[in-house]
Motif scaffolding. Sequence first.
Motif, PDB file in Angstrom:
ATOM      1  N   GLY A   1       0.802  -1.216   0.000  1.00  0.00           N
ATOM      2  CA  GLY A   1       0.000   0.000   0.000  1.00  0.00           C
ATOM      3  C   GLY A   1       0.836   1.268   0.000  1.00  0.00           C
ATOM      4  N   ASN A   2       2.131   1.124   0.294  1.00  0.00           N
ATOM      5  CA  ASN A   2       3.020   2.289   0.293  1.00  0.00           C
ATOM      6  C   ASN A   2       3.873   2.367  -0.970  1.00  0.00           C
ATOM      7  OD1 ASN A   2       2.249   3.571   2.614  1.00  0.00           O
ATOM      8  ND2 ASN A   2       3.929   2.830   3.880  1.00  0.00           N
ATOM      9  N   THR A   3       3.462   1.668  -2.022  1.00  0.00           N
ATOM     10  CA  THR A   3       4.238   1.654  -3.263  1.00  0.00           C
ATOM     11  C   THR A   3       4.484   3.058  -3.793  1.00  0.00           C
ATOM     12  OG1 THR A   3       3.437  -0.543  -3.861  1.00  0.00           O
ATOM     13  CG2 THR A   3       4.292   0.825  -5.640  1.00  0.00           C
ATOM     14  N   LYS A   4       3.446   3.874  -3.825  1.00  0.00           N
ATOM     15  CA  LYS A   4       3.595   5.255  -4.321  1.00  0.00           C
ATOM     16  C   LYS A   4       4.554   6.047  -3.432  1.00  0.00           C
ATOM     17  CE  LYS A   4       2.280   8.682  -7.085  1.00  0.00           C
ATOM     18  NZ  LYS A   4       3.047   9.807  -6.505  1.00  0.00           N
ATOM     19  N   LEU A   5       4.462   5.850  -2.130  1.00  0.00           N
ATOM     20  CA  LEU A   5       5.358   6.526  -1.197  1.00  0.00           C
ATOM     21  C   LEU A   5       6.806   6.118  -1.471  1.00  0.00           C
ATOM     22  CD1 LEU A   5       5.968   8.227   1.349  1.00  0.00           C
ATOM     23  CD2 LEU A   5       5.514   6.175   2.708  1.00  0.00           C
ATOM     24  N   PHE A   6       7.039   4.822  -1.687  1.00  0.00           N
ATOM     25  CA  PHE A   6       8.396   4.353  -1.964  1.00  0.00           C
ATOM     26  C   PHE A   6       8.948   4.996  -3.242  1.00  0.00           C
ATOM     27  CE2 PHE A   6       7.106   0.362   0.486  1.00  0.00           C
ATOM     28  CZ  PHE A   6       7.735   0.784   1.653  1.00  0.00           C
ATOM     29  N   GLU A   7       8.098   5.152  -4.239  1.00  0.00           N
ATOM     30  CA  GLU A   7       8.533   5.797  -5.475  1.00  0.00           C
ATOM     31  C   GLU A   7       8.963   7.236  -5.210  1.00  0.00           C
ATOM     32  OE1 GLU A   7       5.263   5.437  -8.136  1.00  0.00           O
ATOM     33  OE2 GLU A   7       5.542   3.281  -8.475  1.00  0.00           O
ATOM     34  N   GLU A   8       8.193   7.944  -4.386  1.00  0.00           N
ATOM     35  CA  GLU A   8       8.522   9.330  -4.055  1.00  0.00           C
ATOM     36  C   GLU A   8       9.810   9.406  -3.242  1.00  0.00           C
ATOM     37  OE1 GLU A   8       5.123  10.944  -2.107  1.00  0.00           O
ATOM     38  OE2 GLU A   8       3.798  10.667  -3.828  1.00  0.00           O
ATOM     39  N   ILE A   9       9.995   8.447  -2.328  1.00  0.00           N
ATOM     40  CA  ILE A   9      11.217   8.418  -1.510  1.00  0.00           C
ATOM     41  C   ILE A   9      12.449   8.289  -2.398  1.00  0.00           C
ATOM     42  CG2 ILE A   9      12.539   6.972   0.101  1.00  0.00           C
ATOM     43  CD1 ILE A   9       9.884   6.408   1.557  1.00  0.00           C
ATOM     44  N   CYS A  10      12.366   7.431  -3.420  1.00  0.00           N
ATOM     45  CA  CYS A  10      13.521   7.138  -4.267  1.00  0.00           C
ATOM     46  C   CYS A  10      13.922   8.297  -5.176  1.00  0.00           C
ATOM     47  CB  CYS A  10      13.259   5.898  -5.123  1.00  0.00           C
ATOM     48  SG  CYS A  10      13.348   4.372  -4.185  1.00  0.00           S
ATOM     49  N   GLU A  11      13.064   9.300  -5.317  1.00  0.00           N
ATOM     50  CA  GLU A  11      13.413  10.427  -6.188  1.00  0.00           C
ATOM     51  C   GLU A  11      14.653  11.167  -5.677  1.00  0.00           C
ATOM     52  OE1 GLU A  11      10.037  12.904  -6.791  1.00  0.00           O
ATOM     53  OE2 GLU A  11       8.815  11.311  -7.681  1.00  0.00           O
ATOM     54  N   ASN A  12      14.747  11.348  -4.352  1.00  0.00           N
ATOM     55  CA  ASN A  12      15.919  11.995  -3.769  1.00  0.00           C
ATOM     56  C   ASN A  12      16.528  11.206  -2.613  1.00  0.00           C
ATOM     57  OD1 ASN A  12      16.044  14.579  -5.260  1.00  0.00           O
ATOM     58  ND2 ASN A  12      14.022  14.896  -4.366  1.00  0.00           N
ATOM     59  N   GLY A  13      15.727  10.298  -2.057  1.00  0.00           N
ATOM     60  CA  GLY A  13      16.175   9.511  -0.926  1.00  0.00           C
ATOM     61  C   GLY A  13      16.501   8.088  -1.319  1.00  0.00           C
ATOM     62  N   ALA A  14      16.271   7.138  -0.408  1.00  0.00           N
ATOM     63  CA  ALA A  14      16.670   5.761  -0.684  1.00  0.00           C
ATOM     64  C   ALA A  14      15.818   4.762   0.084  1.00  0.00           C
ATOM     65  CB  ALA A  14      18.138   5.558  -0.328  1.00  0.00           C
ATOM     66  N   ILE A  15      15.723   3.571  -0.492  1.00  0.00           N
ATOM     67  CA  ILE A  15      15.163   2.411   0.196  1.00  0.00           C
ATOM     68  C   ILE A  15      16.317   1.454   0.441  1.00  0.00           C
ATOM     69  CG2 ILE A  15      13.526   0.501   0.109  1.00  0.00           C
ATOM     70  CD1 ILE A  15      11.906   2.098  -1.899  1.00  0.00           C
ATOM     71  N   VAL A  16      16.396   0.915   1.649  1.00  0.00           N
ATOM     72  CA  VAL A  16      17.506   0.043   2.037  1.00  0.00           C
ATOM     73  C   VAL A  16      16.946  -1.308   2.482  1.00  0.00           C
ATOM     74  CG1 VAL A  16      19.428  -0.279   3.649  1.00  0.00           C
ATOM     75  CG2 VAL A  16      18.888   2.003   2.774  1.00  0.00           C
ATOM     76  N   SER A  17      17.599  -2.381   2.029  1.00  0.00           N
ATOM     77  CA  SER A  17      17.206  -3.727   2.436  1.00  0.00           C
ATOM     78  C   SER A  17      18.456  -4.553   2.716  1.00  0.00           C
ATOM     79  CB  SER A  17      16.369  -4.397   1.344  1.00  0.00           C
ATOM     80  OG  SER A  17      16.088  -5.753   1.683  1.00  0.00           O
ATOM     81  N   GLU A  18      18.320  -5.484   3.648  1.00  0.00           N
ATOM     82  CA  GLU A  18      19.436  -6.360   3.997  1.00  0.00           C
ATOM     83  C   GLU A  18      19.206  -7.770   3.466  1.00  0.00           C
ATOM     84  OE1 GLU A  18      22.159  -7.251   7.998  1.00  0.00           O
ATOM     85  OE2 GLU A  18      20.197  -6.328   8.211  1.00  0.00           O
ATOM     86  N   VAL A  19      18.232  -7.928   2.569  1.00  0.00           N
ATOM     87  CA  VAL A  19      17.949  -9.235   1.972  1.00  0.00           C
ATOM     88  C   VAL A  19      17.869  -9.093   0.456  1.00  0.00           C
ATOM     89  CG1 VAL A  19      16.777 -10.132   4.017  1.00  0.00           C
ATOM     90  CG2 VAL A  19      15.450  -8.944   2.246  1.00  0.00           C
ATOM     91  N   MET A  20      17.985 -10.217  -0.238  1.00  0.00           N
ATOM     92  CA  MET A  20      17.946 -10.219  -1.694  1.00  0.00           C
ATOM     93  C   MET A  20      16.533  -9.928  -2.203  1.00  0.00           C
ATOM     94  SD  MET A  20      20.907 -10.744  -3.147  1.00  0.00           S
ATOM     95  CE  MET A  20      20.593 -11.477  -4.770  1.00  0.00           C
ATOM     96  N   PRO A  21      16.419  -9.459  -3.447  1.00  0.00           N
ATOM     97  CA  PRO A  21      15.090  -9.305  -4.051  1.00  0.00           C
ATOM     98  C   PRO A  21      14.311 -10.610  -3.991  1.00  0.00           C
ATOM     99  CG  PRO A  21      16.748  -8.265  -5.420  1.00  0.00           C
ATOM    100  CD  PRO A  21      17.501  -8.997  -4.347  1.00  0.00           C
ATOM    101  N   GLY A  22      13.009 -10.478  -3.781  1.00  0.00           N
ATOM    102  CA  GLY A  22      12.150 -11.651  -3.719  1.00  0.00           C
ATOM    103  C   GLY A  22      11.987 -12.247  -2.338  1.00  0.00           C
ATOM    104  N   VAL A  23      12.797 -11.812  -1.355  1.00  0.00           N
ATOM    105  CA  VAL A  23      12.719 -12.359   0.003  1.00  0.00           C
ATOM    106  C   VAL A  23      11.560 -11.691   0.747  1.00  0.00           C
ATOM    107  CG1 VAL A  23      13.905 -12.576   2.218  1.00  0.00           C
ATOM    108  CG2 VAL A  23      15.172 -12.901   0.079  1.00  0.00           C
ATOM    109  N   PRO A  24      10.650 -12.491   1.328  1.00  0.00           N
ATOM    110  CA  PRO A  24       9.470 -11.905   1.986  1.00  0.00           C
ATOM    111  C   PRO A  24       9.792 -11.268   3.335  1.00  0.00           C
ATOM    112  CG  PRO A  24       9.485 -14.282   2.287  1.00  0.00           C
ATOM    113  CD  PRO A  24      10.629 -13.961   1.355  1.00  0.00           C
ATOM    114  N   ALA A  25       8.881 -10.433   3.803  1.00  0.00           N
ATOM    115  CA  ALA A  25       9.043  -9.738   5.087  1.00  0.00           C
ATOM    116  C   ALA A  25       8.490 -10.603   6.212  1.00  0.00           C
ATOM    117  CB  ALA A  25       8.322  -8.389   5.049  1.00  0.00           C
TER     118      ALA A  25
END
Length: 290
Positions: free
Chosen positions: A182-206
């Motif tokens: 539900g925060n997909t749009k928010l994540f897109e806005e964050i990435c314009e100047n900021g960042a999303i950080v993850s410690e797991v590979m793509p595809g790994v569930p939360a």
Amino acid sequence: MTNHASTPLLQRLALFNAIECGNQYWNQQIIEFGIETVYEHLYLGVYSNEKYGRIVEKVQSFNADRAFTSIDESECTFLTPDDSRWPQLVDDLPCPPIGLLVKGNASILTNRSFAIVGTRNPTPYGVRVAGDFAAGFVDHEWDIVSGGAYGVDTAAHRGALVAEGRTIAVIASGIDLQYPSGNTKLFEEICENGAIVSEVMPGVPALPHRFLTRNRLIAALSQATLVVEAAFRSGSLRTARDAAELMRPVMAIPGPISSPSSEGCHRLIGERAAELVTSVPDAIELISAL
């Protein structure tokens, strides 16, 4: 076995792919013996296959081309401690990350940053306070770190964006999943100047335990942490304690004594685990003093 990783970068990525984030045993092995030795021992099956069979299998079957393809398709970058953009603050953790996947502006991870965390079910008061503090710190040229979840996290990210600042979302899933959806749009806005950080590979569930290991990263990426609203046993209290263990300033916002959403904050204040703050100037003065 045909998938031998021949460079330090590939060896680190192979371990990042195979070892669960925040694993104390493997972090200690890497600190003591180094990436190359741990990788070689896993690849050659020196570690007990009976006890560590799954990790050994993942290292032996690691395919670098496939791994980098998934990273590229997720539009992110694999950061290691050898990268100039690596946030050295995370090295203070007892279990520092093997690597980090970053989508957006990876360079900001070395900037001065302030964590704002709290409940997923805030009151209107909590939403307003989180947004106001985020905007206030942005005005003082701080970046805002939070967990990308609903509630206080979302309010903090939005407060930073409204103030035309930068914000970092540390998530517990693969970057391509961007949980919660539900925060997909928010994540897109964050990435314009900021960042999303993850410690797991793509595809790994939360999964639930990954939120706890994620919380330590929120604390470690930040010079100080603020808890806005939190229940008595909220996961946000774990973030606060992680920050305290790193000797970083921890603050909490008081609320009505009858509000369950503020019980965690009152607990931190009562146990002297956090300083009570009521304004951005208060918080900045406290950080400066410490």
